[in-house]
Design a protein around this motif. Sequence first.
Motif, PDB file in Angstrom:
ATOM      1  N   UNK A  93       0.619  -1.185   0.042  1.00 45.45           N
ATOM      2  CA  UNK A  93       0.130   0.050   0.124  1.00 45.45           C
ATOM      3  C   UNK A  93       0.792   1.273  -0.088  1.00 45.45           C
ATOM      4  N   UNK A  94       1.877   1.273   0.827  1.00 46.83           N
ATOM      5  CA  UNK A  94       2.852   2.239   0.806  1.00 46.83           C
ATOM      6  C   UNK A  94       3.459   2.648  -0.678  1.00 46.83           C
ATOM      7  N   UNK A  95       3.944   1.345  -1.129  1.00 42.49           N
ATOM      8  CA  UNK A  95       4.559   1.446  -2.450  1.00 42.49           C
ATOM      9  C   UNK A  95       3.548   2.199  -3.611  1.00 42.49           C
ATOM     10  N   UNK A  96       2.269   1.742  -3.632  1.00 42.45           N
ATOM     11  CA  UNK A  96       1.369   2.353  -4.374  1.00 42.45           C
ATOM     12  C   UNK A  96       1.277   3.623  -4.227  1.00 42.45           C
ATOM     13  N   UNK A  97       1.121   4.289  -2.718  1.00 34.53           N
ATOM     14  CA  UNK A  97       0.855   5.567  -2.622  1.00 34.53           C
ATOM     15  C   UNK A  97       1.931   6.566  -3.050  1.00 34.53           C
ATOM     16  N   UNK A  98       3.272   5.957  -2.779  1.00 37.69           N
ATOM     17  CA  UNK A  98       4.145   6.642  -3.257  1.00 37.69           C
ATOM     18  C   UNK A  98       4.442   6.886  -4.747  1.00 37.69           C
ATOM     19  N   UNK A  99       3.900   5.794  -5.415  1.00 38.24           N
ATOM     20  CA  UNK A  99       4.078   5.740  -6.814  1.00 38.24           C
ATOM     21  C   UNK A  99       2.913   7.002  -7.410  1.00 38.24           C
ATOM     22  N   UNK A 100       1.945   7.031  -6.693  1.00 35.98           N
ATOM     23  CA  UNK A 100       0.853   8.105  -7.059  1.00 35.98           C
ATOM     24  C   UNK A 100       1.291   9.662  -6.497  1.00 35.98           C
ATOM     25  N   UNK A 101       2.137   9.562  -5.555  1.00 33.54           N
ATOM     26  CA  UNK A 101       2.652  10.963  -4.975  1.00 33.54           C
ATOM     27  C   UNK A 101       3.956  11.384  -5.693  1.00 33.54           C
ATOM     28  N   UNK A 102       4.439  10.322  -6.594  1.00 28.74           N
ATOM     29  CA  UNK A 102       5.792  10.792  -7.038  1.00 28.74           C
ATOM     30  C   UNK A 102       5.743  11.985  -8.160  1.00 28.74           C
ATOM     31  N   UNK A 103       4.786  12.093  -8.904  1.00 30.78           N
ATOM     32  CA  UNK A 103       4.836  13.315  -9.622  1.00 30.78           C
ATOM     33  C   UNK A 103       4.497  14.683  -8.730  1.00 30.78           C
ATOM     34  N   UNK A 104       4.181  14.684  -7.226  1.00 28.79           N
ATOM     35  CA  UNK A 104       3.855  15.714  -6.787  1.00 28.79           C
ATOM     36  C   UNK A 104       5.294  16.050  -6.193  1.00 28.79           C
ATOM     37  N   UNK A 105       6.130  15.122  -5.646  1.00 29.29           N
ATOM     38  CA  UNK A 105       7.363  15.137  -5.387  1.00 29.29           C
ATOM     39  C   UNK A 105       8.389  15.792  -6.290  1.00 29.29           C
ATOM     40  N   UNK A 106       8.060  15.485  -7.494  1.00 33.48           N
ATOM     41  CA  UNK A 106       8.988  15.934  -8.468  1.00 33.48           C
ATOM     42  C   UNK A 106       8.615  17.558  -8.784  1.00 33.48           C
ATOM     43  N   UNK A 107       7.373  17.871  -8.636  1.00 34.11           N
ATOM     44  CA  UNK A 107       7.087  19.377  -8.881  1.00 34.11           C
ATOM     45  C   UNK A 107       7.541  19.998  -7.501  1.00 34.11           C
ATOM     46  N   UNK A 108       7.523  19.423  -6.553  1.00 34.18           N
ATOM     47  CA  UNK A 108       8.073  20.233  -5.300  1.00 34.18           C
ATOM     48  C   UNK A 108       9.415  20.346  -5.321  1.00 34.18           C
ATOM     49  N   UNK A 109      10.229  19.238  -6.022  1.00 34.53           N
ATOM     50  CA  UNK A 109      11.806  19.348  -6.130  1.00 34.53           C
ATOM     51  C   UNK A 109      12.343  20.440  -7.161  1.00 34.53           C
ATOM     52  N   UNK A 110      11.150  20.655  -8.366  1.00 32.05           N
ATOM     53  CA  UNK A 110      11.473  21.808  -9.184  1.00 32.05           C
ATOM     54  C   UNK A 110      11.068  23.113  -8.597  1.00 32.05           C
ATOM     55  N   UNK A 111      10.462  23.367  -7.662  1.00 30.22           N
ATOM     56  CA  UNK A 111       9.693  24.524  -7.107  1.00 30.22           C
ATOM     57  C   UNK A 111      10.327  24.870  -5.907  1.00 30.22           C
TER      58      UNK A 111
END
Length: 163
Positions: A93-111
């Motif tokens: 479940x944690x792996x699936x959640x992190x896979x869904x949140x990965x684009x948000x983390x990438x956006x935070x890294x750019x922001x």
Amino acid sequence: MTTPKGPDDEGTTARAPGARIRPADLLAAATAAVEAAQSAAGQALESAQLTAGHAFDAAVRLPPASAQLAAQLPGLIDNLTIAVDRLNSTIDRLDRTLALADPAFAAYDRLLPRLEAVIALGEDVFGALARLPGVSILGRVTGIGAKSGQAEPPPPAAPKRRR
């Protein structure tokens, strides 16, 4: 004792190839096979009885606490199995959640570098404004200096009268 070749006499010789098998030879071979089977079964039974006796002796010599722990072992293994299954499902479940949140983390890294640059620019602007003449008075009058985290000096205490 008899063998498939016949009685164990010195005068007997091996059968010649192609000679006919006599019924007495068959009977002797069957008897020998039965005796060998009975002997093997007796040895296996004695071995099993000996092993069972040792197991019983060991069980009798076990302390009660060890026997109780041994009795609880299957339940503990079941509980451990359930806990491992739950852990695996939680990890999935944690792996699936992190896979869904990965684009948000990438956006935070750019922001984040841009936000840090804006904050640094704001601090530079406040530093430059603080060096302008008259801005400190304006800050004290408007109260902006106190809001921005700068400590305002306490007002002077009224002098006490002495008699």
